[in-house]
Design an enzyme around this catalytic site. Structure first.
Site, mmCIF file in Angstrom:
data_model
loop_
_atom_site.group_PDB
_atom_site.id
_atom_site.type_symbol
_atom_site.label_atom_id
_atom_site.label_comp_id
_atom_site.label_asym_id
_atom_site.label_seq_id
_atom_site.Cartn_x
_atom_site.Cartn_y
_atom_site.Cartn_z
ATOM 1 N N ASN A 111 0.832 -1.207 0.000
ATOM 2 C CA ASN A 111 0.000 0.000 0.000
ATOM 3 C C ASN A 111 0.863 1.252 0.000
ATOM 4 O O ASN A 111 1.946 1.288 0.583
ATOM 5 C CB ASN A 111 -0.929 0.008 1.214
ATOM 6 C CG ASN A 111 -1.874 -1.174 1.193
ATOM 7 O OD1 ASN A 111 -2.015 -1.828 0.158
ATOM 8 N ND2 ASN A 111 -2.510 -1.468 2.304
ATOM 9 N N HIS A 128 5.985 -0.497 -2.617
ATOM 10 C CA HIS A 128 5.487 0.223 -3.798
ATOM 11 C C HIS A 128 5.582 1.742 -3.627
ATOM 12 O O HIS A 128 4.981 2.493 -4.387
ATOM 13 C CB HIS A 128 4.034 -0.188 -4.114
ATOM 14 C CG HIS A 128 3.927 -1.598 -4.618
ATOM 15 N ND1 HIS A 128 2.725 -2.239 -4.821
ATOM 16 C CD2 HIS A 128 4.875 -2.496 -4.979
ATOM 17 C CE1 HIS A 128 2.947 -3.466 -5.272
ATOM 18 N NE2 HIS A 128 4.243 -3.650 -5.365
ATOM 19 N N CYS A 136 10.422 15.444 -8.911
ATOM 20 C CA CYS A 136 10.483 15.977 -10.275
ATOM 21 C C CYS A 136 11.290 15.008 -11.135
ATOM 22 O O CYS A 136 12.395 14.612 -10.767
ATOM 23 C CB CYS A 136 11.140 17.349 -10.249
ATOM 24 S SG CYS A 136 11.422 17.973 -11.914
ATOM 25 N N CYS A 139 14.637 17.371 -12.391
ATOM 26 C CA CYS A 139 15.733 17.800 -11.500
ATOM 27 C C CYS A 139 15.780 17.006 -10.191
ATOM 28 O O CYS A 139 16.713 17.151 -9.420
ATOM 29 C CB CYS A 139 15.624 19.297 -11.196
ATOM 30 S SG CYS A 139 14.281 19.698 -10.049
ATOM 31 N N CYS A 156 7.197 21.033 -11.631
ATOM 32 C CA CYS A 156 8.203 21.509 -10.671
ATOM 33 C C CYS A 156 8.543 22.972 -10.995
ATOM 34 O O CYS A 156 8.262 23.450 -12.103
ATOM 35 C CB CYS A 156 9.437 20.635 -10.845
ATOM 36 S SG CYS A 156 10.830 21.068 -9.826
ATOM 37 N N CYS A 158 11.270 23.957 -11.797
ATOM 38 C CA CYS A 158 12.209 23.926 -12.935
ATOM 39 C C CYS A 158 11.476 23.654 -14.251
ATOM 40 O O CYS A 158 12.091 23.663 -15.312
ATOM 41 C CB CYS A 158 13.276 22.845 -12.717
ATOM 42 S SG CYS A 158 12.736 21.176 -13.149
ATOM 43 N N ALA A 237 -10.065 -7.813 7.908
ATOM 44 C CA ALA A 237 -8.832 -7.602 8.673
ATOM 45 C C ALA A 237 -9.106 -6.817 9.958
ATOM 46 O O ALA A 237 -8.506 -7.082 11.002
ATOM 47 C CB ALA A 237 -7.810 -6.866 7.811
HETATM 48 N N1 APR Z 1 -10.217 -7.414 5.037
HETATM 49 C C1 APR Z 1 -9.375 -8.332 4.504
HETATM 50 N N2 APR Z 1 -9.216 -8.511 3.186
HETATM 51 C C2 APR Z 1 -9.940 -7.731 2.365
HETATM 52 C C3 APR Z 1 -10.848 -6.760 2.837
HETATM 53 C C4 APR Z 1 -10.965 -6.609 4.251
HETATM 54 N N3 APR Z 1 -11.791 -5.719 4.812
HETATM 55 N N4 APR Z 1 -11.409 -6.137 1.777
HETATM 56 C C5 APR Z 1 -10.865 -6.704 0.687
HETATM 57 N N5 APR Z 1 -9.988 -7.666 1.024
HETATM 58 C C6 APR Z 1 -9.117 -8.487 0.160
HETATM 59 C C7 APR Z 1 -9.715 -8.940 -1.149
HETATM 60 O O1 APR Z 1 -10.404 -10.161 -0.988
HETATM 61 C C8 APR Z 1 -8.463 -9.093 -2.022
HETATM 62 O O2 APR Z 1 -7.898 -10.394 -1.910
HETATM 63 O O3 APR Z 1 -8.036 -7.652 -0.191
HETATM 64 C C9 APR Z 1 -7.482 -8.096 -1.425
HETATM 65 C C10 APR Z 1 -7.246 -6.866 -2.275
HETATM 66 O O4 APR Z 1 -6.606 -7.265 -3.456
HETATM 67 P P1 APR Z 1 -6.102 -6.219 -4.545
HETATM 68 O O5 APR Z 1 -7.177 -5.237 -4.817
HETATM 69 O O6 APR Z 1 -5.558 -6.988 -5.690
HETATM 70 O O7 APR Z 1 -4.938 -5.419 -3.784
HETATM 71 P P2 APR Z 1 -3.407 -5.821 -3.599
HETATM 72 O O8 APR Z 1 -3.233 -7.265 -3.396
HETATM 73 O O9 APR Z 1 -2.870 -4.901 -2.573
HETATM 74 O O10 APR Z 1 -2.805 -5.411 -5.008
HETATM 75 C C11 APR Z 1 -1.414 -5.475 -5.199
HETATM 76 O O11 APR Z 1 -1.602 -4.382 -7.303
HETATM 77 O O12 APR Z 1 -2.485 -2.771 -8.703
HETATM 78 C C12 APR Z 1 -1.440 -3.108 -7.896
HETATM 79 O O13 APR Z 1 0.095 -1.607 -7.021
HETATM 80 C C13 APR Z 1 -1.191 -2.106 -6.780
HETATM 81 O O14 APR Z 1 -0.200 -2.537 -4.628
HETATM 82 C C14 APR Z 1 -1.208 -2.951 -5.529
HETATM 83 C C15 APR Z 1 -0.936 -4.355 -6.059
#
Ligand code: APR
Length: 257
Positions: A111, A128, A136, A139, A156, A158, A237
């Site tokens: 995240n 990430h 920028c 620069c 920026c 610049c 979660a």
């Molecule tokens: N509690 C627990 N899990 C949850 C909840 C919650 N309240 N809400 C959603 N989820 C779960 C979903 O079931 C899913 O498996 O969170 C997960 C979210 O998955 P993604 O949207 O794919 O997110 P993520 O795994 O972080 O994506 C990875 O993909 O697009 C890129 O850079 C972006 O960092 C990101 C990466």
């Protein structure tokens, strides 16, 4: 795998998972968008997620950014409009508590919202990047949100284009940051996999690295994303992690540790 569905044998599994965490410690959490969902930040791939509405390659790849940075900046506006509005939820706070209790060594997060640090977690590896840090492309001058020029796309002083310090599709992760994440994963005894679809590389390789080195994987998600988990708690979660902390505290009280 030990599967826990909502309200099915939940108490016993929370106890078992808590006992394992107290016994093994050296726990690393790998988190994804699901951990921030209860703070009101949209996920990417769940129902209603950002990538349902937007093509990630069109909006969030480095090629697209170089062609038309304002497209990315407009998505950013939708993704997170007002930084201070978003607050850590019970899941972020519980992970910070687990670090204070000496159980979680670090949080590796995909995240970019900075909420783990805001919740008080000290050892956070943001693989990430972080949405608040802007630099920028010409620069290298750094800006910190919300103090970014208001035009679209922002420039920026610049004249160069500003880009958030986040990893876009097609970009490499910063080598030193990912190396830290690999070391933490290879050295942990438990990996908590929280709210991630665990499909975006190279982050998706980390639970396998942990497992190869003998760690148990405890997945907390509203759906099972990592079939090789040793324990799967099918729960939000923000509910599951405070339950785990509660069970750990009961064990600590009994054993005075
Ligand atoms: N509690 C627990 N899990 C949850 C909840 C919650 N309240 N809400 C959603 N989820 C779960 C979903 O079931 C899913 O498996 O969170 C997960 C979210 O998955 P993604 O949207 O794919 O997110 P993520 O795994 O972080 O994506 C990875 O993909 O697009 C890129 O850079 C972006 O960092 C990101 C990466």
């Amino acid at each position: 795998m030990i599967l826990v569905k909502r309200n099915v044998d939940a108490e016993a599994i929370y106890k078992e998972v808590a006992a394992l965490m107290v016994e093994r410690r050296q726990c690393v959490a790998l988190t994804g968008a699901g951990v921030s969902a209860e703070s009101g930040i949209p996920t990417f791939r769940s129902k209603g997620g950002l990538w349902e509405k937007y093509d990630p390659i069109e909006f969030a790849s480095i090629e697209a950014f170089r062609k038309d940075p304002s497209k990315y900046w407009s998505l950013r506006g939708e993704f997170i409009k007002d930084y201070d509005r978003y607050q850590p939820n019970k899941a972020h706070l519980a992970l910070a508590e687990l670090e204070k209790r000496g159980i979680v060594r670090c949080v590796i997060t995909q995240n970019i919202d900075g909420l783990h640090k805001k919740a008080g977690s000290k050892n956070v590896i943001e693989i990430h990047g972080n949405l608040m840090e802007i630099c920028c492309l010409t620069c290298g001058k750094e800006y910190k949100a919300p103090n970014i020029p208001e035009e679209m796309p922002p420039h920026c002083s610049c004249g160069g284009i500003l880009k958030p310090n986040t990893v876009l599709f097609g970009e490499e992760l910063p080598a030193d940051v990912f190396m830290k994440a690999k070391e933490a994963s290879a050295g942990c005894k438990i990996m908590l996999l929280v709210g991630t679809s665990a499909i975006v590389q190279p982050a998706a390789s980390l639970p396998y690295l942990a497992k190869q080195n003998g760690a148990k994987i405890i997945e907390i998600n509203i759906e099972n994303a990592f079939p090789d988990a040793d324990y799967f708690i099918m729960e939000k979660a923000g509910t599951a992690l405070p339950n785990v902390v509660g069970e750990i505290d009961k064990i600590r009280r009994v054993n005075l540790i």
